[in-house]
Design a protein around this motif. Structure first.
Motif, PDB file in Angstrom:
ATOM      1  N   ILE A 153       0.829  -1.207  -0.138  1.00 13.09           N
ATOM      2  CA  ILE A 153       0.050  -0.038  -0.039  1.00 13.09           C
ATOM      3  C   ILE A 153       0.877   1.245   0.135  1.00 13.09           C
ATOM      4  O   ILE A 153       0.427   2.302  -0.754  1.00 13.09           O
ATOM      5  N   GLN A 506      -2.460  -1.477   5.573  1.00 13.25           N
ATOM      6  CA  GLN A 506      -1.835  -2.746   4.728  1.00 13.25           C
ATOM      7  C   GLN A 506      -3.039  -3.868   4.818  1.00 13.25           C
ATOM      8  O   GLN A 506      -3.341  -4.666   3.692  1.00 13.25           O
ATOM      9  N   GLU A 563       0.409   9.883   2.508  1.00 15.90           N
ATOM     10  CA  GLU A 563      -0.564   9.379   2.982  1.00 15.90           C
ATOM     11  C   GLU A 563      -1.407  10.022   4.266  1.00 15.90           C
ATOM     12  O   GLU A 563      -2.216   9.786   4.659  1.00 15.90           O
ATOM     13  N   PRO A 574      -5.402   4.804  -0.197  1.00 18.23           N
ATOM     14  CA  PRO A 574      -5.963   3.626  -0.408  1.00 18.23           C
ATOM     15  C   PRO A 574      -5.504   2.591   0.785  1.00 18.23           C
ATOM     16  O   PRO A 574      -4.511   2.649   1.522  1.00 18.23           O
ATOM     17  N   SER A 575      -6.260   1.467   0.729  1.00 19.58           N
ATOM     18  CA  SER A 575      -5.960   0.613   1.972  1.00 19.58           C
ATOM     19  C   SER A 575      -6.104  -0.915   1.263  1.00 19.58           C
ATOM     20  O   SER A 575      -6.583  -1.122   0.261  1.00 19.58           O
ATOM     21  N   GLY A 576      -5.550  -1.952   2.076  1.00 23.14           N
ATOM     22  CA  GLY A 576      -5.229  -3.293   1.410  1.00 23.14           C
ATOM     23  C   GLY A 576      -6.282  -4.276   1.908  1.00 23.14           C
ATOM     24  O   GLY A 576      -7.254  -3.932   1.912  1.00 23.14           O
ATOM     25  N   CYS A 580      -2.984  -9.040   0.097  1.00 27.72           N
ATOM     26  CA  CYS A 580      -3.665  -8.089  -1.056  1.00 27.72           C
ATOM     27  C   CYS A 580      -2.623  -8.299  -2.433  1.00 27.72           C
ATOM     28  O   CYS A 580      -1.442  -8.196  -2.284  1.00 27.72           O
ATOM     29  N   LEU A 583      -5.411  -3.171  -6.481  1.00 23.19           N
ATOM     30  CA  LEU A 583      -6.206  -2.039  -5.841  1.00 23.19           C
ATOM     31  C   LEU A 583      -7.612  -2.377  -6.675  1.00 23.19           C
ATOM     32  O   LEU A 583      -8.381  -1.935  -6.578  1.00 23.19           O
TER      33      LEU A 583
END
Length: 761
Positions: A153, A506, A563, A574-576, A580, A583
């Motif tokens: 991430i 993450q 971030e 963004p987040s995982g 992951c 995206l």
């Protein structure tokens, strides 16, 4: 007056790495003019833009217009440093390459920061961090439940590239101060990955285990509590783990748990599920056990610890409103950094080339002649010394009889200590402190990462050192800074990962994930090297040394700078998720018949090319926003699973789809493209034999750096080092007899096998 006042930088870069590198020098009052194309920086709308470009004047030039290109060339030639991040070949076509610009401008330091490498098939890809993580092997370095790469991430490779480039610029300026000559410097995305994720491989040792998302050891791991909340217990070293076991009432079973990690994990998981998190944090904290809750980065940035450290600063932005961003990551006592303004449009300055007197051929290495007494340990302190050694400094690793608690024959320790020689020193013995101060009189830098207050108790704090050498630069690192109630506490990288929001980001909506790369440690090492080099440049002008202070806490913000920037209405970062893969369906890792590839389609055109190349009938706009585990992603996965990796890459590449192979961590040492870019080099350890490790963190055209020595055993070079500092043979023998200094035979046996560290990853 700050460290780089009067230095003029022409910043032609976009995105993350180049702008942030120039930002770091701009914080120390370099005059930075940022040249942007008519449409602006490609990340101009990213929340991190005002931070990566603070303290800069922004000027628009169209390099496709001959008149503007001529203005760009004139500006670059008049600058002290010109920085570019174009792919291979583009600068030559524009006449902005080092050879063209330095003709008639021998003072110029030309810095090239390509997002990948300098040559080969994958070096002209559009800048997408997931592709860099794939081709460098770090996507497969991340701990996972399954046998798959993991989408990171945070753009760790580019943050690493930024800090390495800032240090390299400072080192080139320092060398120019002696020689009067500039040079070409290259710091690629692969150099950034080398500092962030570089691990030594000893050829006859088994491969390192990959790790697990929650941590590979019961002593150094994420735990879920009875209320569903998570915390990290960072008892990497045995004394801390024993404290934890005793605090939990399990002391009677210590030997059994120590010898059976699987049983220890099972027992601890069950225990922690019996009470809410606040109970365990209170109990363990009272017992002196390092632990921290998993939290949110926004709350961390707005919280008390960051406020005590003075690292949250706010500014008025005409577009975004009130913007909060982290302050400079290192504090220099005499020549401090500052944020004076957000990026603002301006006009081209009327720079004229500086008149520097040529002083011969100059140094052989950027930091030639700089003597560093390195008392750093584990990763953050030790790796900083290795970076300085790679840049040409003479680094002496000083260890007590107990040794660096991270010491082992494993790859991570070796990577953090290459290029040094070893001196064994026990400051508690008669004559040791006087001898150490004699070394300080002849040195330039003393580096340590003692807990807050320890330096003063040992009598080696900055005030004591400057009494014997006013030119000394004393750099100290701790976990939580030197202000506020947390300052004396011990700290480890994952504690800042947890509380700083990295683990939650993450892991996404699922469970938190430990970054296998020690994010805050490697960030701190890079910032320490940069801070020391900045202080060396300041000393050349003032004649005085100073103190450099930073912390893991500061770097919990540095390596997620874009971030954590906050303002009203800021879009979510963004987040995982667990293991992951990406995206979206178009920006994801996929498994082929014989390996994995990375796709990074970010535009409608690229998504259309992807679907067309694979014969899939779907709306390209849908692909850009489709869930990474949704229907379209499954169709892509099914199609790619039928192709070989080479076939898939050829088909997609011909269609113009940004894609690259995912290299496994251990495969990176033999990967052809990485070899073509000279990422690794073979070297020999005196006891362990043949090894492979990263070659360099930056390349210099005139004063190349590189590692001159293998990793020392504790005290391996004690006699040699003391003799070079002018101590006569009789005094050396007396110090050895008194136990003030020692050689390897006198070191504890655990230094050979890393026994001080428990269940290391």
């Amino acid at each position: 007056m700050s460290a780089y006042m009067g230095v003029r930088i022409a910043d032609f870069t976009q995105g993350v790495a180049g702008p942030m590198a120039c930002m770091l020098l701009g914080d120390f009052e370099a005059e930075v003019v940022k040249i942007e194309p008519p449409g602006g920086d490609r990340l101009k709308d990213h929340p991190g833009y005002p931070a990566w470009n603070r303290n800069k004047t922004v000027v628009t030039l169209d390099l496709s217009d001959p008149a503007d290109l001529a203005r760009a060339r004139d500006l670059a030639r008049a600058a002290d440093i010109a920085v570019f991040d174009h792919p291979p070949g583009d600068l030559e076509a524009l006449g902005l390459d080092a050879a063209s610009l330095r003709e008639g401008a021998p003072h110029l330091i030309h810095v090239w920061m390509p997002p990948y490498g300098t040559q080969g098939r994958w070096s002209r890809l559009p800048p997408r961090h997931s592709l860099l993580a794939a081709v460098s092997g770090i996507a497969f370095r991340q701990g996972a439940y399954g046998d798959s790469p993991v989408h990171l991430i945070l753009p760790l490779g580019w943050y690493g590239q930024a800090v390495m480039a800032a240090g390299a610029m400072g080192a080139a300026l320092y060398e120019r101060g002696a020689s009067g000559q500039g040079q070409a410097v290259t710091v690629s995305g692969l150099h950034g990955v080398s500092e962030v994720g570089g691990v030594v491989m000893v050829l006859d040792q088994p491969r390192l285990p990959r790790g697990a998302p929650q941590g590979a050891s019961p002593s150094y791991r994420l735990y879920r509590c009875g209320d569903g909340e998570w915390f990290f217990m960072a008892t990497l070293f045995m004394p801390f783990f024993r404290k934890a076991i005793d605090a939990l009432g399990l002391g009677a079973h210590w030997e059994t748990l120590l010898l059976n990690p699987g049983l220890a994990l099972e027992v601890l998981e069950e225990v922690f599920l019996s009470q809410p998190r606040r109970h365990w944090l209170g109990l363990l904290g009272e017992a002196g056990v390092p632990c921290a809750p998993v939290g949110d980065r926004k709350a961390w940035f707005a919280g008390e610890a960051v406020r005590h450290a003075g690292l949250r600063l706010e500014f008025d932005d005409p577009v975004r409103g009130r913007v909060a961003m982290p302050g400079p990551p290192a504090r220099l006592s005499a020549t401090p950094a500052s944020i004076r303004a957000l990026p603002a449009a301006g006009v081209l300055p009327a720079w004229t080339a500086p008149a520097l007197a040529a002083q011969g051929e100059g140094s052989r290495r950027p930091l030639e002649g700089v003597k560093v007494l390195d008392m750093g340990s584990v990763i953050a302190g030790a790796l900083a010394g290795a970076v300085l050694a790679n840049l040409g400094a003479e680094v002496i690793k000083i260890e007590s009889p107990e040794g660096d608690p991270f010491r082992s024959d494993g790859g991570p320790f070796l990577a953090c200590n290459r290029g040094k020689r070893g001196l064994g020193l026990d400051l508690k013995q008669p004559g040791a402190k006087d001898m150490f101060l004699d070394l300080v009189r002849q040195s330039d830098v003393v580096l340590d990462n003692y807990r807050f207050g320890v330096r003063k108790r040992l009598g080696v704090d900055y005030e004591a050192l400057r009494q014997v050498n006013p030119r000394i630069i004393s750099c100290s690192v701790n976990a939580y800074g030197d202000a506020g109630p947390r300052a004396p506490l011990p700290g480890f990288d994952p504690l800042l990962q947890a509380e700083g929001g990295m683990m939650a980001a993450q892991g996404g909506a699922a469970e938190p994930v430990l970054h296998t790369i020690a994010v805050n440690d490697v960030a701190t090492a890079g910032v320490v090297a940069f801070g020391i080099i900045s202080a060396l440049n300041a000393r050349r002008r003032t004649g005085e040394g100073q103190e450099v202070i930073t912390s893991l806490l500061a770097q919990s913000l540095t390596f997620q700078l874009g971030e954590v920037v906050d303002y009203p209405g800021r879009p979510a970062a963004p987040s995982g998720g667990v293991d992951c893969l990406g995206l979206s369906a178009a920006q994801r890792y996929y498994e082929c018949r014989d390996g994995w590839i990375a796709l990074a389609a970010e535009t409608v055109e690229e998504a259309g090319a992807l679907l067309g190349a694979l014969g899939l009938d779907a709306d390209p706009r849908e692909a850009l926003c489709a869930e990474p585990e949704g229907f379209l992603a499954r169709r892509l996965a099914e199609t790619l699973a039928q192709l070989s990796r080479d076939d898939a890459l050829a088909r997609l590449g011909q269609a113009g789809v940004p894609c690259a192979p995912c290299v496994r961590g251990y495969e990176a040492y033999e990967d052809g493209w990485l070899a073509e870019n000279r990422v690794f080099e073979a070297w020999r350890h005196g006891r362990l034999g043949e090894a492979v490790g990263v070659r360099s963190y930056a390349d210099f055209s005139r004063t190349p750096g590189g590692f001159r020595f293998p990793v020392p055993d504790a005290g391996e070079h004690t006699r040699q080092v003391l003799a070079e500092f002018g101590l006569d043979a009789n005094r050396i023998e007396a110090l050895l007899a008194a136990g003030a200094v020692f050689e390897p035979a006198a070191a504890r046996s655990h230094l050979r096998d890393g026994g001080a560290a428990l269940f290391t990853q």
